[in-house]
Enzyme design. Sequence first.
Site, mmCIF file in Angstrom:
data_model
loop_
_atom_site.group_PDB
_atom_site.id
_atom_site.type_symbol
_atom_site.label_atom_id
_atom_site.label_comp_id
_atom_site.label_asym_id
_atom_site.label_seq_id
_atom_site.Cartn_x
_atom_site.Cartn_y
_atom_site.Cartn_z
ATOM 1 N N HIS A 1 0.819 -1.220 0.183
ATOM 2 C CA HIS A 1 -0.076 -0.031 0.307
ATOM 3 C C HIS A 1 0.786 1.299 -0.030
ATOM 4 O O HIS A 1 1.233 1.932 1.136
ATOM 5 C CB HIS A 1 -0.688 0.196 0.986
ATOM 6 N N GLY B 1 -6.916 -0.689 8.332
ATOM 7 C CA GLY B 1 -7.510 -1.561 7.270
ATOM 8 C C GLY B 1 -8.713 -0.804 6.456
ATOM 9 O O GLY B 1 -9.089 0.338 7.087
ATOM 10 N N ARG C 1 13.210 17.713 0.988
ATOM 11 C CA ARG C 1 14.527 17.727 1.421
ATOM 12 C C ARG C 1 14.736 16.191 2.277
ATOM 13 O O ARG C 1 15.744 15.918 2.556
ATOM 14 C CB ARG C 1 14.740 18.626 2.489
ATOM 15 N N GLY D 1 1.260 3.731 5.533
ATOM 16 C CA GLY D 1 2.500 3.041 6.327
ATOM 17 C C GLY D 1 3.928 3.441 5.852
ATOM 18 O O GLY D 1 4.841 2.612 6.073
ATOM 19 N N ASP E 1 -6.845 -4.088 1.243
ATOM 20 C CA ASP E 1 -6.556 -4.039 2.577
ATOM 21 C C ASP E 1 -7.552 -4.217 3.590
ATOM 22 O O ASP E 1 -7.911 -3.492 4.604
ATOM 23 C CB ASP E 1 -5.642 -2.731 3.110
HETATM 24 ZN ZN LIG Z 1 -2.747 -4.691 5.586
#
Ligand SMILES: [Zn+2]
Length: 409
Positions: free
Chosen positions: A239, A336, A250, A243, A300
Amino acid sequence: MSTAPSPQSPTVTAELAVRGTAVLEQGLVPEALVLIAGGDILWAGPAAHAPRHEAQRTLVHDGLILPGLVDLHCHGGGGASFPDAATAEDMRIAVREHRRHGTTSLVASLVTADAATLRSRVAELVQLAADGEIAAIHLEGPFLSVERRGAQNPEHLTAGDAELVRELARLAGGALATMTVAPEVRGADEVIEALAEAGAVPSLGHTDGTSAQMTHAVGHARDSLRRAHGRSALPTATHLFNGMRPIHHRDPGPALAALDAAARGELVVEVIADGVHLDARTVAHVFAIAAEQNVVLVTDAMAAAGMPEGQYRLGALDVTVAAGVATLTGASAIAGGTAHLLDVVRFAVTEAGVDLVRAVRAASSVPAAVLGMQDRIGVLATGRRADAVLVDSELAPVTVLRAGTVVTD
Ligand SMILES: [Zn+2]
Protein backbone atom coordinates in the site's frame (compact mmCIF):
# COMPACT_ATOMS: atom_id res chain seq x y z
CA MET A 1 -10.92 -10.09 -43.44
CA SER A 2 -13.77 -12.36 -42.47
CA THR A 3 -13.22 -14.89 -39.74
CA ALA A 4 -16.69 -16.41 -40.06
CA PRO A 5 -16.55 -20.14 -39.42
CA SER A 6 -16.51 -22.36 -42.46
CA PRO A 7 -19.26 -24.96 -42.66
CA GLN A 8 -16.63 -27.63 -41.92
CA SER A 9 -15.34 -26.14 -38.64
CA PRO A 10 -16.19 -28.28 -35.59
CA THR A 11 -18.91 -27.08 -33.23
CA VAL A 12 -17.84 -25.92 -29.75
CA THR A 13 -20.24 -27.15 -27.08
CA ALA A 14 -20.54 -24.73 -24.16
CA GLU A 15 -22.47 -25.12 -20.93
CA LEU A 16 -22.82 -21.38 -20.67
CA ALA A 17 -22.49 -18.51 -23.12
CA VAL A 18 -22.24 -14.97 -21.74
CA ARG A 19 -22.89 -12.10 -24.11
CA GLY A 20 -22.43 -8.38 -23.63
CA THR A 21 -19.78 -5.67 -23.52
CA ALA A 22 -16.67 -7.19 -21.93
CA VAL A 23 -13.19 -6.22 -20.77
CA LEU A 24 -11.03 -8.72 -22.64
CA GLU A 25 -7.31 -8.99 -23.31
CA GLN A 26 -7.63 -6.63 -26.29
CA GLY A 27 -9.58 -4.02 -24.29
CA LEU A 28 -13.26 -3.08 -24.10
CA VAL A 29 -15.14 -5.25 -26.60
CA PRO A 30 -18.80 -4.49 -27.36
CA GLU A 31 -20.93 -7.49 -28.34
CA ALA A 32 -18.45 -9.91 -26.85
CA LEU A 33 -19.04 -13.59 -26.23
CA VAL A 34 -17.54 -15.81 -23.54
CA LEU A 35 -18.04 -19.56 -23.94
CA ILE A 36 -17.69 -21.64 -20.78
CA ALA A 37 -17.55 -25.39 -20.07
CA GLY A 38 -16.07 -27.54 -17.33
CA GLY A 39 -15.35 -24.45 -15.24
CA ASP A 40 -13.03 -22.99 -17.86
CA ILE A 41 -13.28 -20.48 -20.67
CA LEU A 42 -13.40 -22.27 -24.03
CA TRP A 43 -13.32 -19.09 -26.05
CA ALA A 44 -13.70 -15.32 -25.53
CA GLY A 45 -13.80 -12.54 -28.11
CA PRO A 46 -16.03 -10.47 -30.36
CA ALA A 47 -19.20 -12.51 -30.96
CA ALA A 48 -18.87 -11.90 -34.71
CA HIS A 49 -15.60 -13.87 -34.68
CA ALA A 50 -16.86 -16.73 -32.55
CA PRO A 51 -16.33 -20.32 -33.62
CA ARG A 52 -19.39 -22.36 -34.51
CA HIS A 53 -20.94 -23.20 -31.16
CA GLU A 54 -23.95 -24.32 -29.25
CA ALA A 55 -24.64 -23.38 -25.65
CA GLN A 56 -26.91 -25.08 -23.13
CA ARG A 57 -27.63 -21.71 -21.57
CA THR A 58 -27.07 -18.13 -22.66
CA LEU A 59 -26.78 -15.17 -20.34
CA VAL A 60 -27.24 -11.83 -22.07
CA HIS A 61 -25.82 -9.12 -19.85
CA ASP A 62 -26.79 -5.49 -20.15
CA GLY A 63 -23.89 -3.90 -18.24
CA LEU A 64 -20.24 -4.86 -18.36
CA ILE A 65 -18.58 -8.26 -18.18
CA LEU A 66 -15.32 -8.03 -16.23
CA PRO A 67 -12.78 -10.72 -15.37
CA GLY A 68 -13.15 -11.97 -11.79
CA LEU A 69 -11.13 -9.67 -9.54
CA VAL A 70 -7.92 -10.65 -7.72
CA ASP A 71 -7.17 -9.01 -4.34
CA LEU A 72 -3.53 -9.25 -3.22
CA HIS A 73 -4.09 -7.72 0.22
CA CYS A 74 -7.16 -8.63 2.27
CA HIS A 75 -7.49 -9.30 6.00
CA GLY A 76 -11.19 -10.11 6.09
CA GLY A 77 -14.80 -9.14 5.56
CA GLY A 78 -18.34 -10.06 6.47
CA GLY A 79 -17.47 -9.83 10.17
CA ALA A 80 -14.59 -12.35 10.03
CA SER A 81 -10.88 -11.80 9.67
CA PHE A 82 -7.99 -14.09 8.78
CA PRO A 83 -5.76 -13.00 11.68
CA ASP A 84 -8.60 -13.53 14.20
CA ALA A 85 -10.89 -16.27 12.92
CA ALA A 86 -11.20 -19.16 15.34
CA THR A 87 -11.76 -21.77 12.64
CA ALA A 88 -11.33 -22.31 8.92
CA GLU A 89 -15.12 -22.08 8.63
CA ASP A 90 -14.94 -18.54 10.09
CA MET A 91 -12.32 -17.62 7.53
CA ARG A 92 -14.64 -18.78 4.75
CA ILE A 93 -17.13 -16.08 5.84
CA ALA A 94 -14.58 -13.45 4.79
CA VAL A 95 -13.82 -15.26 1.54
CA ARG A 96 -17.52 -15.47 0.65
CA GLU A 97 -18.16 -11.83 1.53
CA HIS A 98 -15.63 -10.69 -1.05
CA ARG A 99 -16.49 -13.37 -3.59
CA ARG A 100 -20.15 -12.30 -3.78
CA HIS A 101 -18.89 -8.83 -4.63
CA GLY A 102 -16.69 -9.99 -7.49
CA THR A 103 -13.35 -10.95 -5.90
CA THR A 104 -12.99 -14.49 -7.23
CA SER A 105 -9.35 -14.82 -6.12
CA LEU A 106 -8.22 -13.52 -2.78
CA VAL A 107 -4.88 -13.48 -0.98
CA ALA A 108 -5.46 -13.79 2.77
CA SER A 109 -3.35 -11.33 4.74
CA LEU A 110 -2.19 -11.89 8.29
CA VAL A 111 -0.91 -9.15 10.58
CA THR A 112 2.08 -8.88 12.91
CA ALA A 113 1.93 -11.45 15.70
CA ASP A 114 4.30 -13.69 17.67
CA ALA A 115 5.88 -16.60 15.80
CA ALA A 116 3.60 -19.22 17.37
CA THR A 117 0.46 -17.34 16.30
CA LEU A 118 1.81 -16.91 12.78
CA ARG A 119 2.58 -20.64 12.58
CA SER A 120 -0.92 -21.66 13.60
CA ARG A 121 -2.61 -19.06 11.35
CA VAL A 122 -0.53 -20.15 8.37
CA ALA A 123 -1.43 -23.79 9.06
CA GLU A 124 -5.16 -22.89 8.96
CA LEU A 125 -4.77 -20.88 5.77
CA VAL A 126 -2.89 -23.69 4.03
CA GLN A 127 -6.05 -25.79 4.33
CA LEU A 128 -8.11 -22.98 2.80
CA ALA A 129 -5.61 -22.68 -0.05
CA ALA A 130 -5.67 -26.46 -0.63
CA ASP A 131 -9.47 -26.27 -0.86
CA GLY A 132 -9.18 -23.55 -3.50
CA GLU A 133 -10.91 -20.98 -1.27
CA ILE A 134 -7.99 -18.55 -1.21
CA ALA A 135 -5.31 -18.01 -3.85
CA ALA A 136 -2.40 -17.58 -1.45
CA ILE A 137 -1.15 -16.07 1.81
CA HIS A 138 0.33 -12.61 2.55
CA LEU A 139 2.26 -12.00 5.75
CA GLU A 140 2.13 -8.35 6.84
CA GLY A 141 4.92 -8.28 9.40
CA PRO A 142 6.54 -8.79 11.79
CA PHE A 143 9.69 -7.20 10.22
CA LEU A 144 8.27 -3.67 10.02
CA SER A 145 9.05 -0.15 11.18
CA VAL A 146 7.78 0.75 14.65
CA GLU A 147 7.33 4.37 13.48
CA ARG A 148 5.23 3.30 10.47
CA ARG A 149 3.43 0.36 11.99
CA GLY A 150 -0.10 1.64 11.28
CA ALA A 151 -2.38 -0.93 12.90
CA GLN A 152 0.37 -3.52 13.47
CA ASN A 153 0.94 -4.58 17.06
CA PRO A 154 4.23 -2.93 18.17
CA GLU A 155 4.80 -5.63 20.79
CA HIS A 156 5.69 -8.21 18.14
CA LEU A 157 7.62 -6.10 15.62
CA THR A 158 11.14 -7.52 15.32
CA ALA A 159 14.30 -7.33 13.24
CA GLY A 160 14.40 -9.49 10.13
CA ASP A 161 14.59 -13.23 10.81
CA ALA A 162 15.28 -15.23 7.64
CA GLU A 163 14.97 -18.51 9.55
CA LEU A 164 11.37 -17.66 10.56
CA VAL A 165 10.63 -16.83 6.91
CA ARG A 166 11.95 -20.22 5.82
CA GLU A 167 9.93 -21.97 8.52
CA LEU A 168 6.66 -20.19 7.65
CA ALA A 169 7.27 -20.78 3.93
CA ARG A 170 7.81 -24.51 4.60
CA LEU A 171 4.58 -24.60 6.62
CA ALA A 172 2.77 -22.76 3.83
CA GLY A 173 3.89 -25.39 1.32
CA GLY A 174 4.02 -23.03 -1.64
CA ALA A 175 0.99 -20.96 -0.61
CA LEU A 176 3.05 -18.05 0.72
CA ALA A 177 2.78 -15.41 -2.01
CA THR A 178 4.05 -12.22 -0.43
CA MET A 179 5.48 -10.81 2.78
CA THR A 180 5.74 -7.18 3.79
CA VAL A 181 9.18 -6.14 5.03
CA ALA A 182 10.56 -2.68 5.82
CA PRO A 183 13.83 -2.13 3.90
CA GLU A 184 15.55 -0.47 6.88
CA VAL A 185 15.02 -3.18 9.51
CA ARG A 186 18.08 -5.16 10.49
CA GLY A 187 18.30 -8.35 8.42
CA ALA A 188 15.93 -7.10 5.68
CA ASP A 189 18.28 -8.20 2.88
CA GLU A 190 18.38 -11.76 4.23
CA VAL A 191 14.58 -11.79 4.59
CA ILE A 192 14.24 -10.66 0.97
CA GLU A 193 16.58 -13.46 -0.16
CA ALA A 194 14.74 -16.08 1.91
CA LEU A 195 11.39 -14.97 0.46
CA ALA A 196 12.63 -15.17 -3.12
CA GLU A 197 14.16 -18.60 -2.49
CA ALA A 198 10.83 -19.77 -1.05
CA GLY A 199 8.99 -18.63 -4.20
CA ALA A 200 7.40 -15.63 -2.48
CA VAL A 201 7.46 -11.98 -3.49
CA PRO A 202 9.02 -9.44 -1.11
CA SER A 203 6.59 -6.56 -0.55
CA LEU A 204 8.35 -3.43 0.68
CA GLY A 205 6.39 -1.30 3.11
CA HIS A 206 5.46 -0.19 6.61
CA THR A 207 8.71 1.69 6.29
CA ASP A 208 10.34 4.78 7.72
CA GLY A 209 13.38 4.21 5.51
CA THR A 210 15.09 6.59 3.16
CA SER A 211 14.77 6.85 -0.58
CA ALA A 212 18.17 5.16 -0.89
CA GLN A 213 17.11 2.27 1.35
CA MET A 214 13.97 1.69 -0.72
CA THR A 215 15.91 1.82 -3.98
CA HIS A 216 18.45 -0.64 -2.59
CA ALA A 217 15.69 -3.03 -1.43
CA VAL A 218 13.96 -2.93 -4.83
CA GLY A 219 17.23 -3.77 -6.56
CA HIS A 220 18.10 -6.50 -4.08
CA ALA A 221 14.60 -8.01 -4.37
CA ARG A 222 14.79 -7.97 -8.17
CA ASP A 223 18.19 -9.69 -8.15
CA SER A 224 16.97 -12.29 -5.65
CA LEU A 225 13.74 -12.95 -7.59
CA ARG A 226 15.60 -13.25 -10.87
CA ARG A 227 17.92 -15.86 -9.38
CA ALA A 228 15.06 -17.82 -7.82
CA HIS A 229 12.68 -17.88 -10.85
CA GLY A 230 9.69 -17.56 -8.53
CA ARG A 231 6.13 -16.38 -9.07
CA SER A 232 7.10 -13.01 -10.40
CA ALA A 233 10.31 -11.21 -11.29
CA LEU A 234 9.11 -8.02 -9.61
CA PRO A 235 8.78 -7.13 -5.93
CA THR A 236 5.77 -5.12 -4.76
CA ALA A 237 5.30 -2.16 -2.45
CA THR A 238 2.73 -2.67 0.30
CA HIS A 239 0.00 0.00 0.00
CA LEU A 240 2.09 2.86 -1.42
CA PHE A 241 2.03 5.97 0.82
CA ASN A 242 0.11 4.26 3.64
CA GLY A 243 2.45 3.09 6.38
CA MET A 244 5.32 5.01 4.81
CA ARG A 245 7.26 8.14 5.69
CA PRO A 246 5.63 10.91 3.64
CA ILE A 247 7.44 12.66 0.81
CA HIS A 248 9.31 15.85 1.72
CA HIS A 249 11.49 17.65 -0.78
CA ARG A 250 14.53 17.59 1.52
CA ASP A 251 13.74 14.08 2.77
CA PRO A 252 12.13 12.18 -0.11
CA GLY A 253 11.60 8.97 1.86
CA PRO A 254 10.59 5.59 0.44
CA ALA A 255 7.38 6.47 -1.46
CA LEU A 256 9.02 8.55 -4.18
CA ALA A 257 11.65 5.85 -4.70
CA ALA A 258 8.88 3.27 -5.01
CA LEU A 259 7.01 5.38 -7.56
CA ASP A 260 10.23 5.90 -9.50
CA ALA A 261 10.80 2.13 -9.59
CA ALA A 262 7.19 1.55 -10.69
CA ALA A 263 7.67 4.08 -13.50
CA ARG A 264 10.72 2.10 -14.68
CA GLY A 265 8.74 -1.15 -14.54
CA GLU A 266 10.85 -2.53 -11.68
CA LEU A 267 8.27 -2.60 -8.89
CA VAL A 268 4.52 -3.18 -8.61
CA VAL A 269 2.87 -0.72 -6.21
CA GLU A 270 -0.28 -1.60 -4.29
CA VAL A 271 -2.78 1.24 -4.09
CA ILE A 272 -5.77 1.33 -1.71
CA ALA A 273 -8.07 3.49 -3.84
CA ASP A 274 -11.03 3.35 -1.47
CA GLY A 275 -11.57 7.06 -0.90
CA VAL A 276 -10.21 6.80 2.66
CA HIS A 277 -6.54 5.80 2.44
CA LEU A 278 -5.57 8.13 -0.41
CA ASP A 279 -6.87 11.26 -2.05
CA ALA A 280 -8.35 10.66 -5.49
CA ARG A 281 -5.68 12.93 -7.02
CA THR A 282 -2.94 10.81 -5.44
CA VAL A 283 -4.46 7.73 -7.07
CA ALA A 284 -4.60 9.57 -10.40
CA HIS A 285 -0.94 10.60 -10.13
CA VAL A 286 0.18 7.06 -9.29
CA PHE A 287 -1.59 5.67 -12.37
CA ALA A 288 -0.13 8.47 -14.49
CA ILE A 289 3.44 7.83 -13.30
CA ALA A 290 3.67 4.04 -12.91
CA ALA A 291 4.13 1.82 -15.94
CA GLU A 292 1.08 -0.01 -17.31
CA GLN A 293 1.71 -3.33 -15.51
CA ASN A 294 3.03 -1.80 -12.29
CA VAL A 295 0.01 -0.65 -10.28
CA VAL A 296 -2.29 -3.01 -8.48
CA LEU A 297 -5.52 -2.05 -6.71
CA VAL A 298 -6.06 -3.68 -3.31
CA THR A 299 -8.57 -3.37 -0.47
CA ASP A 300 -6.53 -4.07 2.69
CA ALA A 301 -10.03 -4.95 3.90
CA MET A 302 -10.69 -6.03 7.47
CA ALA A 303 -13.65 -7.75 9.14
CA ALA A 304 -15.97 -4.74 8.76
CA ALA A 305 -16.05 -4.93 4.94
CA GLY A 306 -19.72 -5.38 4.05
CA MET A 307 -20.75 -4.95 7.69
CA PRO A 308 -22.34 -2.22 9.80
CA GLU A 309 -20.27 0.26 11.80
CA GLY A 310 -19.12 -0.71 15.27
CA GLN A 311 -16.33 -2.49 17.11
CA TYR A 312 -14.06 -5.05 15.44
CA ARG A 313 -10.67 -6.71 15.93
CA LEU A 314 -7.57 -6.73 13.74
CA GLY A 315 -5.08 -9.17 15.18
CA ALA A 316 -4.67 -8.29 18.84
CA LEU A 317 -5.94 -4.71 18.44
CA ASP A 318 -9.40 -3.17 18.78
CA VAL A 319 -10.78 -1.28 15.80
CA THR A 320 -13.66 1.19 15.61
CA VAL A 321 -15.52 1.61 12.33
CA ALA A 322 -17.42 4.87 11.89
CA ALA A 323 -18.53 6.55 8.66
CA GLY A 324 -16.88 3.76 6.67
CA VAL A 325 -13.45 4.43 8.20
CA ALA A 326 -11.70 1.83 10.37
CA THR A 327 -9.29 3.23 12.96
CA LEU A 328 -7.54 1.79 15.99
CA THR A 329 -9.89 2.34 18.91
CA GLY A 330 -8.88 5.51 20.74
CA ALA A 331 -6.25 6.41 18.12
CA SER A 332 -6.14 7.93 14.65
CA ALA A 333 -4.23 5.22 12.72
CA ILE A 334 -6.28 3.73 9.89
CA ALA A 335 -6.77 0.04 10.63
CA GLY A 336 -7.49 -1.47 7.23
CA GLY A 337 -10.23 -0.89 4.68
CA THR A 338 -13.93 -1.63 4.58
CA ALA A 339 -14.39 -1.74 0.80
CA HIS A 340 -14.68 -4.62 -1.64
CA LEU A 341 -12.22 -4.62 -4.54
CA LEU A 342 -14.97 -3.68 -6.98
CA ASP A 343 -15.63 -0.55 -4.87
CA VAL A 344 -11.94 0.29 -5.23
CA VAL A 345 -12.12 -0.14 -9.01
CA ARG A 346 -15.20 2.11 -9.07
CA PHE A 347 -13.47 4.81 -7.02
CA ALA A 348 -10.39 4.68 -9.28
CA VAL A 349 -12.59 5.12 -12.37
CA THR A 350 -15.22 7.58 -11.20
CA GLU A 351 -13.29 9.68 -8.66
CA ALA A 352 -9.67 9.40 -9.82
CA GLY A 353 -10.48 9.32 -13.53
CA VAL A 354 -8.46 6.17 -14.23
CA ASP A 355 -9.28 4.53 -17.56
CA LEU A 356 -11.80 1.72 -16.96
CA VAL A 357 -9.79 -1.01 -18.69
CA ARG A 358 -6.60 -0.01 -16.86
CA ALA A 359 -8.39 0.04 -13.49
CA VAL A 360 -9.94 -3.38 -14.15
CA ARG A 361 -6.54 -4.80 -15.14
CA ALA A 362 -5.00 -3.34 -11.99
CA ALA A 363 -7.49 -5.48 -10.07
CA SER A 364 -7.29 -8.63 -12.21
CA SER A 365 -4.48 -9.43 -14.66
CA VAL A 366 -1.77 -7.37 -12.90
CA PRO A 367 -2.28 -8.99 -9.46
CA ALA A 368 -2.63 -12.39 -11.18
CA ALA A 369 0.86 -11.85 -12.63
CA VAL A 370 2.26 -10.95 -9.20
CA LEU A 371 0.96 -14.34 -8.02
CA GLY A 372 2.42 -16.07 -11.09
CA MET A 373 -1.13 -17.25 -11.89
CA GLN A 374 -1.71 -15.25 -15.06
CA ASP A 375 -2.23 -18.43 -17.09
CA ARG A 376 -5.16 -19.37 -14.88
CA ILE A 377 -6.91 -16.27 -13.49
CA GLY A 378 -7.29 -12.52 -14.04
CA VAL A 379 -8.21 -12.53 -17.74
CA LEU A 380 -11.25 -13.53 -19.77
CA ALA A 381 -9.43 -15.70 -22.31
CA THR A 382 -9.27 -19.27 -23.57
CA GLY A 383 -8.02 -21.78 -21.00
CA ARG A 384 -8.46 -19.54 -17.97
CA ARG A 385 -10.78 -20.42 -15.10
CA ALA A 386 -14.23 -19.03 -15.89
CA ASP A 387 -14.23 -16.24 -13.29
CA ALA A 388 -16.24 -13.15 -14.16
CA VAL A 389 -18.12 -10.35 -12.49
CA LEU A 390 -21.08 -8.95 -14.37
CA VAL A 391 -21.68 -5.37 -13.27
CA ASP A 392 -24.31 -2.72 -13.97
CA SER A 393 -23.60 0.73 -15.38
CA GLU A 394 -22.60 1.94 -11.87
CA LEU A 395 -20.05 -0.89 -11.56
CA ALA A 396 -22.14 -2.64 -8.91
CA PRO A 397 -22.10 -6.45 -9.02
CA VAL A 398 -25.08 -8.20 -10.61
CA THR A 399 -23.80 -11.76 -11.14
CA VAL A 400 -20.50 -13.33 -10.14
CA LEU A 401 -19.19 -16.45 -11.86
CA ARG A 402 -16.43 -18.54 -10.34
CA ALA A 403 -15.16 -21.53 -12.28
CA GLY A 404 -18.25 -21.14 -14.46
CA THR A 405 -20.69 -21.38 -11.56
CA VAL A 406 -22.89 -18.53 -10.36
CA VAL A 407 -21.82 -17.51 -6.85
CA THR A 408 -24.94 -17.70 -4.68
CA ASP A 409 -23.81 -17.25 -1.08
ZN1 LIG B 1 -2.91 -4.86 5.56
